[in-house]
Scaffold this motif. Structure first.
Motif, mmCIF file in Angstrom:
data_model
loop_
_atom_site.group_PDB
_atom_site.id
_atom_site.type_symbol
_atom_site.label_atom_id
_atom_site.label_comp_id
_atom_site.label_asym_id
_atom_site.label_seq_id
_atom_site.Cartn_x
_atom_site.Cartn_y
_atom_site.Cartn_z
ATOM 1 N N LYS A 663 -2.556 -15.053 9.880
ATOM 2 C CA LYS A 663 -2.023 -14.078 10.840
ATOM 3 C C LYS A 663 -1.349 -12.913 10.132
ATOM 4 N N TYR A 664 -0.661 -13.197 9.045
ATOM 5 C CA TYR A 664 0.009 -12.131 8.296
ATOM 6 C C TYR A 664 -1.031 -11.192 7.675
ATOM 7 N N TYR A 665 -2.083 -11.766 7.128
ATOM 8 C CA TYR A 665 -3.148 -10.916 6.580
ATOM 9 C C TYR A 665 -3.715 -9.999 7.662
ATOM 10 N N TYR A 666 -3.899 -10.557 8.855
ATOM 11 C CA TYR A 666 -4.466 -9.743 9.931
ATOM 12 C C TYR A 666 -3.478 -8.681 10.412
ATOM 13 N N ALA A 667 -2.221 -9.078 10.604
ATOM 14 C CA ALA A 667 -1.232 -8.181 11.199
ATOM 15 C C ALA A 667 -0.680 -7.156 10.227
ATOM 16 N N GLU A 668 -0.606 -7.501 8.934
ATOM 17 C CA GLU A 668 0.058 -6.616 7.973
ATOM 18 C C GLU A 668 -0.881 -6.052 6.899
ATOM 19 N N VAL A 669 -1.747 -6.909 6.367
ATOM 20 C CA VAL A 669 -2.579 -6.456 5.248
ATOM 21 C C VAL A 669 -3.720 -5.563 5.727
ATOM 22 N N THR A 670 -4.408 -5.949 6.805
ATOM 23 C CA THR A 670 -5.526 -5.114 7.257
ATOM 24 C C THR A 670 -5.078 -3.720 7.706
ATOM 25 N N PRO A 671 -3.934 -3.560 8.402
ATOM 26 C CA PRO A 671 -3.478 -2.198 8.695
ATOM 27 C C PRO A 671 -3.122 -1.406 7.436
ATOM 28 N N ALA A 672 -2.567 -2.096 6.425
ATOM 29 C CA ALA A 672 -2.248 -1.410 5.165
ATOM 30 C C ALA A 672 -3.526 -0.957 4.461
ATOM 31 N N MET A 673 -4.573 -1.743 4.564
ATOM 32 C CA MET A 673 -5.859 -1.338 3.994
ATOM 33 C C MET A 673 -6.401 -0.097 4.705
ATOM 34 N N ALA A 674 -6.291 -0.092 6.027
ATOM 35 C CA ALA A 674 -6.761 1.071 6.793
ATOM 36 C C ALA A 674 -5.947 2.316 6.448
ATOM 37 N N ALA A 675 -4.652 2.120 6.223
ATOM 38 C CA ALA A 675 -3.781 3.257 5.882
ATOM 39 C C ALA A 675 -4.153 3.853 4.529
ATOM 40 N N LEU A 676 -4.592 3.025 3.593
ATOM 41 C CA LEU A 676 -5.022 3.536 2.291
ATOM 42 C C LEU A 676 -6.382 4.219 2.410
ATOM 43 N N ARG A 677 -7.252 3.653 3.200
ATOM 44 C CA ARG A 677 -8.602 4.226 3.321
ATOM 45 C C ARG A 677 -8.572 5.633 3.916
ATOM 46 N N LYS A 678 -7.688 5.883 4.860
ATOM 47 C CA LYS A 678 -7.684 7.168 5.581
ATOM 48 C C LYS A 678 -7.563 8.365 4.632
ATOM 49 N N PRO A 679 -6.521 8.462 3.796
ATOM 50 C CA PRO A 679 -6.430 9.638 2.922
ATOM 51 C C PRO A 679 -7.532 9.678 1.866
ATOM 52 N N VAL A 680 -7.955 8.500 1.391
ATOM 53 C CA VAL A 680 -9.015 8.479 0.376
ATOM 54 C C VAL A 680 -10.320 9.027 0.953
ATOM 55 N N ASP A 681 -10.652 8.627 2.184
ATOM 56 C CA ASP A 681 -11.877 9.143 2.793
ATOM 57 C C ASP A 681 -11.787 10.645 3.054
ATOM 58 N N GLU A 682 -10.605 11.129 3.388
ATOM 59 C CA GLU A 682 -10.431 12.576 3.548
ATOM 60 C C GLU A 682 -10.610 13.283 2.205
ATOM 61 N N LEU A 683 -10.123 12.669 1.141
ATOM 62 C CA LEU A 683 -10.250 13.267 -0.189
ATOM 63 C C LEU A 683 -11.711 13.308 -0.646
ATOM 64 N N GLU A 684 -12.501 12.314 -0.234
ATOM 65 C CA GLU A 684 -13.920 12.330 -0.607
ATOM 66 C C GLU A 684 -14.623 13.574 -0.071
ATOM 67 N N GLN A 685 -14.133 14.087 1.058
ATOM 68 C CA GLN A 685 -14.724 15.280 1.664
ATOM 69 C C GLN A 685 -14.324 16.553 0.917
#
Length: 704
Positions: A663-685
């Protein structure tokens, strides 16, 4: 032009099938084995020795030097330990090739090395594999030579099922018993067996292997953890059923040939919706055979892809924003004398046996909707279910206009006196033939759809075994059959009892029937009003395995014990946590060592450009400054998100394995992964493509 190969000439040539057994086995031995295959029973060692000898001789003729008990542990894969046919050396220094009945019937792999959910401690190593003679042995030919593969079940020293096959076989016995019990009440005294018939449609992606090897996220996790959509994706609907590219066509041809030789009825292949996505479908077979064949399909797709310099991706969502991959599980019930119990006939309202069976299935799916949803739960499916290319996470049943009309008649008036008929389809073109139009349309948004004479369970993930969903389907429907049979058997009036059961089932469980758009927000709201469960993630689905109702049902029919169910729940919590942990660590590694250094290099080049232009005094530098500021801001955001991900992943890893950790992985780790992906994907552009450290989505999806 490619050499023509007639499938009929090679089909099943690597399978120890019925024809081969009749040719090679003594008549008495063959008759004994067939009786066990059809009716069950124990195989005596003397008979097993004869079968093993002939199987070995046949396999050697096909080039086999080794044999293996081929089984399906609870890690979603297959397992095998190879033993050669050689025996102890003779006094002459030579050796003989031997294979005994004991070696055929039983193997002994290390049970402590496979997931057991606490059923086996590390020091309790003994486990057994037992020959499943209902699924034919086959020879697999690959780069390692040829191996005789013997499909087996896998259990612990104390008898608990440690695999997918054992509970599937148990559930097949249960549905056979209860379906026969029910149709006997309707006067069928000729059918001796009812078999769950299954056909799986396998979706997958193909990418270039060289580009794949430059994506550590694909290598470690099977999906891209970073990446943005190219200018063109699947918007033009030009890939679905489109012309198959030559390189893919050559790959598909080799896949077909290998599967045909192993007796797998590879039938339909085509491009799927997304670029780089494809599908392979087979003809129906018995549920346990279909499960074995689907595992063979996945292995063959991967193996043949490598030979073509390609990589097969079976993850449910390898590319964010792109159509995901599922595995549609087409399920029906067929008697040994060829009767499809889910065939409504031309006038379904008059087919009382069919209406009884249909009403029981509707009841079963409604009562156990959460359990059926859990049977398709997988970390990869969390990215797929509910998206616009997959069925929603809400279980509902599509019946189509014809059957829905019959159900409504029975619910509203207590009787049905008509069935909607198919019409002639007029295309408006004189040169085209008139086509007969089915009485009902199809609905690709439904997770559980009736499609003429079967139900299509569309929730199953592309990389998962089809064993678990079929275990659940077989058992929940058997339960509904048993409850109906008990009422009929105790009633003095057969017709009245049957009428009342059908009407009651349809009335009480009509809420699960939905023929509309399963992708719409309106359906989510409507489903909530109906009280249907909406289980959005694997972690929330797992508890359905161990509810009191689930345990009571499985124990009643001896498909699972409570300890087996609890162990499977623990395995799934651990699997989820490990999967997300690997993804998080891969993101941390890639961001730290590849992406952030690449962005720093890019900002350095920008800064140097600004200084050089300023020194030359020859141009405007506002654009360069704006890019530098934008890149630097996103870089800071990415670094902050990276630090947060490292913190929560570290905390999760220190927790005790189990539900709380998952549950912790789902509630805390997966949102943190999404938060890291967002700026990185913007930077790829923004960052120069030549400086970006990995191939883009466009490179992977379009350059094959």
């Amino acid at each position: 032009m490619a050499e023509y190969i007639n499938p009929a000439d090679i089909f099943g040539e690597l399978v120890f099938n019925d024809e081969t057994m009749q040719e090679r086995l003594p008549k008495k031995v063959y008759a004994t084995l067939k009786k066990i295959i059809n009716e069950g029973g124990d195989l005596d060692l003397a008979t097993a020795d004869v079968i093993a000898h002939e199987m070995k001789e046949w396999a050697i003729e096909k080039g086999a030097t080794h044999y293996t008990h081929w089984f399906q542990p609870l890690n979603g894969l297959t397992a095998e330990k190879h033993d050669s046919f050689i025996s102890a050396p003779l006094s002459s220094g030579k050796t003989l090739m031997s294979f005994s009945g004991k070696e055929l019937i039983k193997g002994e792999p290390d049970a402590s090395s496979f997931p057991s959910g606490g059923l086996r401690a590390t020091f309790e190593a003994r486990g057994y594999t037992a020959w499943d003679c209902t699924s034919p042995a086959f020879v697999r030919q690959d780069e390692g030579g040829a191996t005789l593969c013997i499909p087996t079940a896998f259990c612990s020293y104390t008898g608990e099922a440690l695999d997918q096959k054992t509970p599937l076989l148990r559930s097949m016995e249960v549905i056979n018993r209860e379906a026969l019990r029910l149709i006997r009440l309707f006067g069928n005294d000729t059918s001796a067996k009812v078999i769950p018939s299954v056909g799986a449609e396998q979706e997958y992606f193909i990418v270039d292997e060289e580009k794949y090897l430059q994506r550590k996220d694909l290598i470690y996790t099977g999906r891209t953890l970073f990446g943005t959509m190219p200018a063109k994706g699947q918007e033009m609907d030009d890939h679905y059923f489109g012309t198959i590219r030559p390189r893919i066509a050559a790959f598909m041809k080799d896949v077909d040939i290998e599967l045909w030789k192993m007796g797998v009825t590879a039938k339909t292949e085509h491009n799927e919706v997304a670029p780089g996505q494809h599908e392979l479908a087979v003809i129906y077979s018995e549920a346990n055979v279909a499960t074995d064949e689907n595992q063979l399909i996945m292995q063959t797709l991967k193996r043949v892809a490598r030979r073509h310099g390609l990589k097969c991706l079976l993850h449910e969502k390898p590319f964010d924003g792109v159509n995901g991959s599922g595995k549609h599980d087409n399920w029906s019930l067929t008697t040994d004398d060829g009767i499809n119990l889910l065939d409504p006939g031309k006038t379904p309202h008059e087919n009382i046996q069919f209406l009884m069976i249909l009403s029981c299935i509707i009841k079963a799916v409604d009562v156990h909707a959460g359990l059926l949803r859990e049977s398709a739960a997988d970390p990869g499916n969390d990215h797929r279910l509910g998206a616009n290319e997959a069925p929603p996470a809400i279980l509902s049943i599509f019946l189509g206009e014809q059957l829905d009309d019959v159900v409504n008649q029975l619910v509203s008036t207590g009787s049905a006196n008509r069935s909607l008929k198919g019409e002639t389809l007029n295309t408006g073109v004189a040169s085209l033939p008139e086509l007969y139009k089915d009485a009902t349309d199809r609905n690709r948004t439904s997770p559980f759809a009736f499609t003429g004479n079967k139900f299509e369970f569309r929730m199953v993930g592309s990389q998962d075994s089809i064993a678990e969903p079929n275990v659940v389907l077989n058992t929940i429907v058997a339960e509904a059959f048993a409850e109906a049979s008990e009422i009929i058997e105790q009633s003095p009036d057969f017709n009245e009892a049957v009428h009342d059961i059908i009407k009651k089932n349809f009335t009480e469980h009509q809420r699960i029937i939905f023929n509309g758009n399963g992708y719409s927000d309106a359906w989510v709201e409507e489903a909530a009003r109906r009280g249907l469960p909406n289980i959005s993630c694997m972690v929330d689905a797992i508890p359905q395995l161990v509810t009191d109702e689930t345990v009571a049902m499985f124990e009643k029919f001896k498909v699972f014990t409570r300890s087996e169910l609890e162990s499977r729940a623990e395995i799934k919590y651990e699997y989820y946590a490990k999967t997300i942990n690997i993804e998080a660590k891969a993101m941390i590694n890639i961001a730290s060592k590849r992406i952030i250094p690449a962005i720093i290099n890019y900002t350095r080049d920008l800064a140097e450009t600004i200084i050089a232009v300023q020194a030359a005094g020859v141009g405007e530098i506002s654009v360069q400054k704006e890019l530098l500021e934008q890149t630097s801001a996103l870089l800071r955001e990415a670094k902050t998100a990276l630090q947060k991900l490292m913190e929560v992943d570290s905390k999760a890893g220190a927790m005790e394995v189990g539900q709380a950790q998952a549950k912790y992985y789902y509630a805390e780790v997966t949102p943190a992964m999404a938060a890291l992906r967002k700026p990185v994907d913007e930077l790829e552009q923004i960052v120069d493509k030549s400086m970006w450290p990995m191939p883009s989505y466009g490179d992977l999806l379009f350059e094959v």
